[in-house]
Design a protein around this motif. Structure first.
Motif, mmCIF file in Angstrom:
data_model
loop_
_atom_site.group_PDB
_atom_site.id
_atom_site.type_symbol
_atom_site.label_atom_id
_atom_site.label_comp_id
_atom_site.label_asym_id
_atom_site.label_seq_id
_atom_site.Cartn_x
_atom_site.Cartn_y
_atom_site.Cartn_z
ATOM 1 N N PHE A 12 0.831 -1.193 0.000
ATOM 2 C CA PHE A 12 0.000 0.000 0.000
ATOM 3 C C PHE A 12 0.872 1.252 0.000
ATOM 4 O O PHE A 12 1.592 1.501 0.963
ATOM 5 C CB PHE A 12 -0.903 -0.006 1.239
ATOM 6 C CG PHE A 12 -1.961 1.050 1.214
ATOM 7 C CD1 PHE A 12 -3.143 0.844 0.537
ATOM 8 C CD2 PHE A 12 -1.755 2.257 1.862
ATOM 9 C CE1 PHE A 12 -4.117 1.830 0.512
ATOM 10 C CE2 PHE A 12 -2.728 3.245 1.834
ATOM 11 C CZ PHE A 12 -3.906 3.020 1.151
ATOM 12 N N PRO A 13 0.840 2.050 -1.080
ATOM 13 C CA PRO A 13 1.593 3.307 -1.090
ATOM 14 C C PRO A 13 0.763 4.416 -0.449
ATOM 15 O O PRO A 13 -0.397 4.615 -0.790
ATOM 16 C CB PRO A 13 1.813 3.570 -2.580
ATOM 17 C CG PRO A 13 0.671 2.884 -3.261
ATOM 18 C CD PRO A 13 0.242 1.744 -2.367
ATOM 19 N N LEU A 14 1.355 5.122 0.487
ATOM 20 C CA LEU A 14 0.676 6.189 1.212
ATOM 21 C C LEU A 14 1.489 7.465 1.051
ATOM 22 O O LEU A 14 2.686 7.485 1.364
ATOM 23 C CB LEU A 14 0.591 5.819 2.697
ATOM 24 C CG LEU A 14 -0.017 6.852 3.621
ATOM 25 C CD1 LEU A 14 -1.535 6.891 3.423
ATOM 26 C CD2 LEU A 14 0.316 6.519 5.056
ATOM 27 N N LYS A 15 0.869 8.536 0.557
ATOM 28 C CA LYS A 15 1.565 9.813 0.375
ATOM 29 C C LYS A 15 1.007 10.820 1.377
ATOM 30 O O LYS A 15 -0.204 10.991 1.485
ATOM 31 C CB LYS A 15 1.375 10.344 -1.041
ATOM 32 C CG LYS A 15 2.101 11.662 -1.285
ATOM 33 C CD LYS A 15 1.913 12.182 -2.683
ATOM 34 C CE LYS A 15 2.945 11.540 -3.570
ATOM 35 N NZ LYS A 15 3.057 12.208 -4.877
ATOM 36 N N VAL A 16 1.934 11.468 2.089
ATOM 37 C CA VAL A 16 1.572 12.442 3.116
ATOM 38 C C VAL A 16 2.313 13.740 2.807
ATOM 39 O O VAL A 16 3.517 13.721 2.548
ATOM 40 C CB VAL A 16 1.974 11.918 4.519
ATOM 41 C CG1 VAL A 16 1.584 12.911 5.590
ATOM 42 C CG2 VAL A 16 1.345 10.551 4.780
ATOM 43 N N MET A 17 1.586 14.865 2.839
ATOM 44 C CA MET A 17 2.199 16.155 2.510
ATOM 45 C C MET A 17 1.988 17.168 3.625
ATOM 46 O O MET A 17 0.938 17.171 4.278
ATOM 47 C CB MET A 17 1.607 16.694 1.218
ATOM 48 C CG MET A 17 2.003 15.866 0.013
ATOM 49 S SD MET A 17 1.200 16.414 -1.487
ATOM 50 C CE MET A 17 -0.147 15.268 -1.577
ATOM 51 N N CYS A 79 -3.580 15.097 12.655
ATOM 52 C CA CYS A 79 -2.343 15.814 12.990
ATOM 53 C C CYS A 79 -2.359 17.177 12.295
ATOM 54 O O CYS A 79 -2.466 17.259 11.070
ATOM 55 C CB CYS A 79 -1.124 14.999 12.555
ATOM 56 S SG CYS A 79 0.434 15.833 12.910
ATOM 57 N N GLU A 80 -2.233 18.236 13.071
ATOM 58 C CA GLU A 80 -2.338 19.595 12.500
ATOM 59 C C GLU A 80 -1.208 19.947 11.557
ATOM 60 O O GLU A 80 -1.333 20.844 10.731
ATOM 61 C CB GLU A 80 -2.459 20.636 13.607
ATOM 62 C CG GLU A 80 -1.250 20.690 14.507
ATOM 63 C CD GLU A 80 -1.458 21.588 15.723
ATOM 64 O OE1 GLU A 80 -0.468 22.174 16.171
ATOM 65 O OE2 GLU A 80 -2.595 21.698 16.208
ATOM 66 N N ARG A 81 -0.072 19.242 11.628
ATOM 67 C CA ARG A 81 1.058 19.541 10.746
ATOM 68 C C ARG A 81 0.960 18.846 9.399
ATOM 69 O O ARG A 81 1.722 19.148 8.483
ATOM 70 C CB ARG A 81 2.362 19.147 11.451
ATOM 71 C CG ARG A 81 2.597 20.045 12.662
ATOM 72 C CD ARG A 81 3.887 19.790 13.354
ATOM 73 N NE ARG A 81 4.987 19.809 12.418
ATOM 74 C CZ ARG A 81 6.109 19.142 12.630
ATOM 75 N NH1 ARG A 81 6.281 18.425 13.712
ATOM 76 N NH2 ARG A 81 7.089 19.196 11.756
ATOM 77 N N ILE A 82 0.029 17.924 9.270
ATOM 78 C CA ILE A 82 -0.156 17.194 8.006
ATOM 79 C C ILE A 82 -1.290 17.835 7.237
ATOM 80 O O ILE A 82 -2.381 18.027 7.767
ATOM 81 C CB ILE A 82 -0.409 15.694 8.289
ATOM 82 C CG1 ILE A 82 0.862 15.093 8.882
ATOM 83 C CG2 ILE A 82 -0.851 14.978 7.019
ATOM 84 C CD1 ILE A 82 0.725 13.671 9.367
ATOM 85 N N MET A 83 -1.010 18.180 5.987
ATOM 86 C CA MET A 83 -1.995 18.902 5.184
ATOM 87 C C MET A 83 -2.840 17.968 4.314
ATOM 88 O O MET A 83 -4.032 18.168 4.160
ATOM 89 C CB MET A 83 -1.292 19.937 4.303
ATOM 90 C CG MET A 83 -0.513 20.941 5.141
ATOM 91 S SD MET A 83 0.540 21.973 4.150
ATOM 92 C CE MET A 83 -0.617 23.249 3.719
ATOM 93 N N ILE A 84 -2.208 16.966 3.689
ATOM 94 C CA ILE A 84 -2.893 16.077 2.744
ATOM 95 C C ILE A 84 -2.413 14.655 2.952
ATOM 96 O O ILE A 84 -1.215 14.423 3.141
ATOM 97 C CB ILE A 84 -2.623 16.514 1.282
ATOM 98 C CG1 ILE A 84 -3.135 17.926 1.036
ATOM 99 C CG2 ILE A 84 -3.259 15.530 0.295
ATOM 100 C CD1 ILE A 84 -2.735 18.498 -0.313
ATOM 101 N N VAL A 85 -3.349 13.711 2.901
ATOM 102 C CA VAL A 85 -3.014 12.279 2.944
ATOM 103 C C VAL A 85 -3.690 11.627 1.761
ATOM 104 O O VAL A 85 -4.900 11.721 1.587
ATOM 105 C CB VAL A 85 -3.504 11.621 4.258
ATOM 106 C CG1 VAL A 85 -3.119 10.151 4.275
ATOM 107 C CG2 VAL A 85 -2.953 12.338 5.472
ATOM 108 N N LEU A 86 -2.887 10.989 0.922
ATOM 109 C CA LEU A 86 -3.422 10.296 -0.250
ATOM 110 C C LEU A 86 -3.054 8.825 -0.199
ATOM 111 O O LEU A 86 -2.009 8.454 0.261
ATOM 112 C CB LEU A 86 -2.849 10.886 -1.545
ATOM 113 C CG LEU A 86 -3.077 12.377 -1.766
ATOM 114 C CD1 LEU A 86 -2.274 12.847 -2.967
ATOM 115 C CD2 LEU A 86 -4.550 12.632 -1.988
#
Length: 86
Positions: A12-17, A79-86
Motif C-alpha cells: 500500500f503506497p501512502l503519500k503524506v504532505m 495531525c495539524e502539521r499534516i496537510m494532505i493524505v493520499l
C-alpha cells in the motif's frame, strides 16, 4: 460481500504532505510505523515542492486490514502539521 475492493495483505503506497521542516519525515514515519510496523527505508520516498516550502513523504508498506488503514488515516488526518493524505 466485502466492504472493500482491496484484498489483504497488500502493498500500500501512502503519500503524506505538509510544510517542509526538519522533523516532518520523522513525524510521518512515527505515525505510519505505529500502525504498520517497521517500513523498509528503500520503500520511503521524499520529494520537496518546487520552491521547497512543502514536502511529500511516500511510504509503501504491507497493509494488513481495512481497520489498520482506517486507524492510520484517522491519526494522520488529525495531525495539524499534516496537510494532505493520499
Amino acid at each position: 460481500m466485502s466492504d472493500t475492493l482491496m484484498q489483504f495483505p497488500c502493498d500500500f503506497p501512502l503519500k503524506v504532505m505538509g510544510r517542509h521542516c526538519d522533523d516532518f519525515r520523522s513525524l510521518v514515519l512515527g505515525i505510519v510505523q505505529k500502525h504498520a510496523g517497521p517500513v523498509d527505508p528503500a520503500c520511503i520516498e521524499e520529494r520537496p515542492s518546487k520552491d521547497g516550502n512543502y514536502l511529500s513523504v511516500t511510504c509503501t508498506f504491507s497493509a494488513q486490514s481495512r481497520a489498520q488503514l482506517d486507524g492510520l488515516y484517522m491519526e494522520l488526518t488529525s495531525c495539524e502539521r499534516i496537510m494532505i493524505v493520499l
